[in-house]
Design a protein around this motif. Structure first.
Motif, short mmCIF file in Angstrom:
data_model
loop_
_atom_site.label_atom_id
_atom_site.label_comp_id
_atom_site.label_asym_id
_atom_site.label_seq_id
_atom_site.Cartn_x
_atom_site.Cartn_y
_atom_site.Cartn_z
N GLN A 20 77.86 -34.41 78.59
CA GLN A 20 76.82 -33.45 78.23
C GLN A 20 77.40 -32.32 77.37
N ILE A 21 78.56 -31.83 77.75
CA ILE A 21 79.21 -30.75 77.00
C ILE A 21 79.58 -31.24 75.60
N CYS A 67 86.76 -27.00 87.52
CA CYS A 67 86.34 -25.62 87.29
C CYS A 67 86.11 -25.35 85.81
N ALA A 68 86.99 -25.88 84.96
CA ALA A 68 86.86 -25.67 83.52
C ALA A 68 85.58 -26.33 82.99
N LEU A 69 85.33 -27.57 83.41
CA LEU A 69 84.12 -28.26 82.96
C LEU A 69 82.86 -27.55 83.45
N ASP A 111 79.58 -31.19 69.85
CA ASP A 111 79.65 -32.00 68.63
C ASP A 111 78.33 -32.00 67.85
N LYS A 112 77.37 -31.20 68.28
CA LYS A 112 76.07 -31.03 67.61
C LYS A 112 75.32 -32.36 67.50
N GLY A 113 75.49 -33.22 68.51
CA GLY A 113 74.75 -34.46 68.57
C GLY A 113 75.33 -35.59 67.75
N PHE A 123 90.47 -30.37 74.46
CA PHE A 123 90.20 -30.15 73.04
C PHE A 123 88.75 -29.73 72.82
N TYR A 124 87.84 -30.17 73.67
CA TYR A 124 86.45 -29.75 73.55
C TYR A 124 86.28 -28.30 73.99
#
Length: 174
Positions: free
Chosen positions: A58-59, A121-123, A64-66, A93-94
């Motif tokens: 989802q993130i 936690c980061a996600l 990546d703007k789809g 990297f995301y």
């Protein structure tokens, strides 16, 4: 400085598709929630703990703007996690990409170290940040159904293959 000129703090993000009317003004340079605020969204916390590939997908789709689908990103994350045990190698990297898009600070430590030490936690923080910025995080729900179907398919395939190989071994006499 001209007081009538628009400020960079008044700009809405230009990435993805925010949900109309739900955008909350967040100043660049600050995260909307803390790293350890996972339980402020319990359902996402549970999904991320048990199946981080869904949250990551989802993130990634929004960051990546789809251009890459939730399913493709989630599947690649799952594959990297299965082969190396370190999906954090991909997801960090995301986080970097997202921080640059929204001018967020790299804290409390580097992105890769943060994802390595506390992936869930980061996600969760990244998910909450995009949600607070007005993005519809449910875009991956169809992909969630795909993952469920894929897991059932993989389990059934393995069961069938195991029964075939066991039966073929039993029919061979030495």
């Amino acid at each position: 400085m001209n007081p009538s000129a628009p400020s960079i703090y008044d700009e809405k993000p230009t990435t993805g598709i925010p949900v109309p009317g739900q955008f909350q003004a967040i100043h660049p340079g600050t995260w909307s929630t803390g790293l350890c605020d996972c339980f402020s969204d319990v359902s996402n916390c549970c999904i991320t703990c048990w199946c981080p590939c869904i949250t990551f997908g989802q993130i990634a789709e929004i960051v990546d703007k789809g251009t890459v689908s939730c399913g493709a990103s989630g599947a690649l994350y799952c594959l990297i996690s299965a082969l190396t045990g370190c999906g954090c190698l991909y997801s960090c990297f995301y986080r970097t990409k997202m921080r640059k898009q929204y001018r967020l600070p790299e804290n409390p430590c580097g992105d890769c170290l943060l994802h390595f030490c506390c992936e869930a936690c980061a996600l969760c923080q990244e998910y909450r940040e995009l949600k607070h910025r007005g993005f519809d995080m449910s875009i991956g729900k169809q992909t969630t159904l795909f993952f469920r179907f894929y897991l059932v398919y993989a389990w059934c395939s393995m069961s069938v293959l195991n029964s075939i190989s066991l039966n073929s071994c039993e029919s061979v006499s030495l």
